[in-house]
Design an enzyme around this catalytic site. Structure first.
Site, short mmCIF file in Angstrom:
data_model
loop_
_atom_site.label_atom_id
_atom_site.label_comp_id
_atom_site.label_asym_id
_atom_site.label_seq_id
_atom_site.Cartn_x
_atom_site.Cartn_y
_atom_site.Cartn_z
N ASP A 146 -7.11 4.40 -4.25
CA ASP A 146 -7.76 4.25 -2.94
C ASP A 146 -8.39 5.63 -2.69
O ASP A 146 -8.61 6.38 -3.67
CB ASP A 146 -6.73 3.86 -1.86
CG ASP A 146 -7.38 3.33 -0.58
OD1 ASP A 146 -7.68 2.13 -0.51
OD2 ASP A 146 -7.59 4.13 0.37
N LYS A 186 0.86 -1.20 0.00
CA LYS A 186 0.00 0.00 0.00
C LYS A 186 0.88 1.23 0.00
O LYS A 186 2.03 1.16 0.46
CB LYS A 186 -0.87 0.01 1.27
CG LYS A 186 -2.11 0.84 1.16
CD LYS A 186 -3.23 0.06 0.50
CE LYS A 186 -4.45 0.89 0.25
NZ LYS A 186 -5.60 0.04 -0.11
N1 GLU Z 1 -7.48 0.30 -2.64
C1 GLU Z 1 -8.22 -0.89 -2.94
C2 GLU Z 1 -8.24 -1.81 -1.73
O1 GLU Z 1 -8.29 -1.33 -0.63
C3 GLU Z 1 -7.81 -1.55 -4.24
C4 GLU Z 1 -6.37 -1.88 -4.41
C5 GLU Z 1 -5.98 -2.38 -5.80
O2 GLU Z 1 -6.83 -2.45 -6.68
O3 GLU Z 1 -4.80 -2.71 -5.94
O4 GLU Z 1 -8.28 -3.00 -1.83
#
Ligand code: GLU
Length: 449
Positions: free
Chosen positions: A169, A129
């Site tokens: 996100d 992340k």
């Molecule tokens: N931010 C999204 C999550 O919390 C998606 C992440 C992504 O698609 O890599 O899962």
């Protein structure tokens, strides 16, 4: 917070000592460890190889300066992060969050959750992340572009389709992914579509990726309801938030015949008893990037805007927290239970506090944790990577079908695992145990790395 299995207490204490002040990360780790009591009893090999301690320590953490020039010609400085948490199942995968609240503890909590969420999807993706304390709200398009270009000027050296694949996100949608991808392409001189997901459909994106997190959450709830022989028809639903996850959760609930009567933003919430007017909501939020007060003004007598108190005081059958972490506390949970709510599914990451989760479980409210219920977003990102790798592009219907299948599998996997480990019906424990054991087995197979 509940008391951990005695074998896990030293692991948690080490996390507290190594990561001082990172409250959200502590909370996310505690929540997973809390489910692993029955696992450590059954699998002594995990303890022997220190798998749990290793999982709690990110493989790599990157923190960098992001300097950029605003429209007045002034130099602005933000901080950028990428935490590459675990790559035993595949390249690091997870979104970027641009929000003033972002600091290392938030990125680590999200990265930690992502490891298990990604495992649950059944796709070959590790967990990571990133993000920044930059706030796209209140900045012009050009400022957002210059920020994204500066952010990528550092990040590009750490990512790649086989290394680490960021996405969106909170605060990072199609616009930001476009600017980030453009800069990556320019710096590397490669049209490497699989380096980012959430791209626009005409330049390497996937159908349904925009809708996937919200749709996936509602598909998950459909499975919960089906176990009771029920469906969405005429059910009242409260959805917090009004961003990407909330909007498409509302759309799918409406398609399934449910009635979404309230949604929120950081300035309060609206109650619209006849059902949220989705077209108007999208116009206000997606086109004008405006506030819910505008929605209420345009809706006239039909809707009320309330700028204090909690959206969870609105009585409903089903609650979908789709805003942000720790937005639904123990008191809110008690109110929902008193008002007859029987299903809660997390569209956001960790929106329910530990006290809220405890209250739901005591009251036998079906509780679907984010790492299972909102996994549709990242699962569809993995489908986007598949299409990029094969230079293919699938139809909306086919992609949505794949998403619905994935959500059904996650649902069933949570229930089967919960049953197997003696906690029947406990989706949170089932998700943690199932995600954890998959990652732990891969880590054992790969040696002490
Ligand atoms: N931010 C999204 C999550 O919390 C998606 C992440 C992504 O698609 O890599 O899962």
């Amino acid at each position: 917070m509940s008391v951990l299995d005695e074998k896990l207490i030293p692991v948690y204490e080490e996390v507290l000592r190594r990561n001082p002040g990172e409250q959200e990360f502590h909370q996310a780790v505690h929540e997973v460890l809390d489910s692993l009591g029955p696992v450590v009893g059954k699998h002594p090999e995990y303890a022997d190889a220190e798998v749990i301690r290793r999982i709690c320590e990110p493989e790599r953490q990157i923190i960098f300066r992001v300097p950029w020039v605003d429209d007045q010609g002034r130099v602005q400085i933000n901080r950028g992060f990428r935490v590459e948490f675990n790559s035993s199942l595949g390249p690091y995968k997870g979104g970027l969050r641009f929000h003033p609240s972002v600091y290392l503890g938030i990125v680590k909590f999200l990265g930690f959750e992502q490891i298990f969420k990604n495992a649950l999807t059944g796709m070959p993706i590790g967990g990571g992340k990133g993000g920044s304390d930059f706030d796209p709200k209140g900045h012009s398009d050009r400022e957002v572009m210059r920020f994204c270009q500066s952010f990528m000027t550092e990040l590009y050296r750490h990512i790649g389709e086989y290394t680490d694949v960021p996405a969106g996100d909170i605060g990072v949608g199609g616009r930001e992914i476009g600017y980030l991808f453009g800069q990556y392409k320019r710096i590397t001189n490669r049209y490497e579509s699989g380096v980012l997901t959430g791209k626009g459909f005409t330049w390497g994106g996937s159908q349904v990726r925009t809708e996937a997190t919200g749709y996936g959450t509602v598909f998950f709830v459909r499975e919960i309801l089906a176990t009771r022989g029920e469906d969405f028809a005429d059910r009242s639903v409260v959805v917090s938030g009004s961003g990407n996850v909330a909007i498409y959760a509302i759309q799918k609930v409406q398609q399934f015949g449910g009635r979404v009567i309230a949604c929120s933003d950081s300035g309060g919430y609206v109650v619209d008893e006849n059902g949220i007017d989705l077209e108007l909501l999208r116009e206000v939020k997606e086109v004008r990037r405006g506030r819910l007060t505008e929605y209420a003004d345009l809706r006239g007598d039909k809707a009320r805007h309330i700028n204090d108190g909690s959206i969870w005081s609105v009585p409903c059958d089903i609650a979908l927290p789709c805003a942000t972490q720790n937005e639904l506390n123990g008191r809110d949970a008690d109110t929902l239970i008193k008002n007859g709510c029987s299903v809660v599914a997390e569209g956001a990451n960790m929106p329910c506090t530990p006290e809220a989760v405890k209250a739901f479980s005591a009251a036998k409210v079906a509780f679907a944790p984010g790492k299972a219920a909102n996994a549709g977003g990242v699962a569809t990102s993995a489908l986007e990577m598949q299409q990029n790798a094969s230079r293919d592009s699938w139809s909306f219907e086919h992609t949505q079908e794949r998403l619905a299948d994935i959500m059904r599998n996650i649902h069933d996997r949570c229930l089967t695992t919960a049953e197997e480990y003696g906690v029947p019906g406990n989706y949170a424990a089932g998700a943690n145990i199932s995600g954890f054991t998959q990652v732990a087995d891969a880590m054992l197979a790969l040696g002490v790395i």
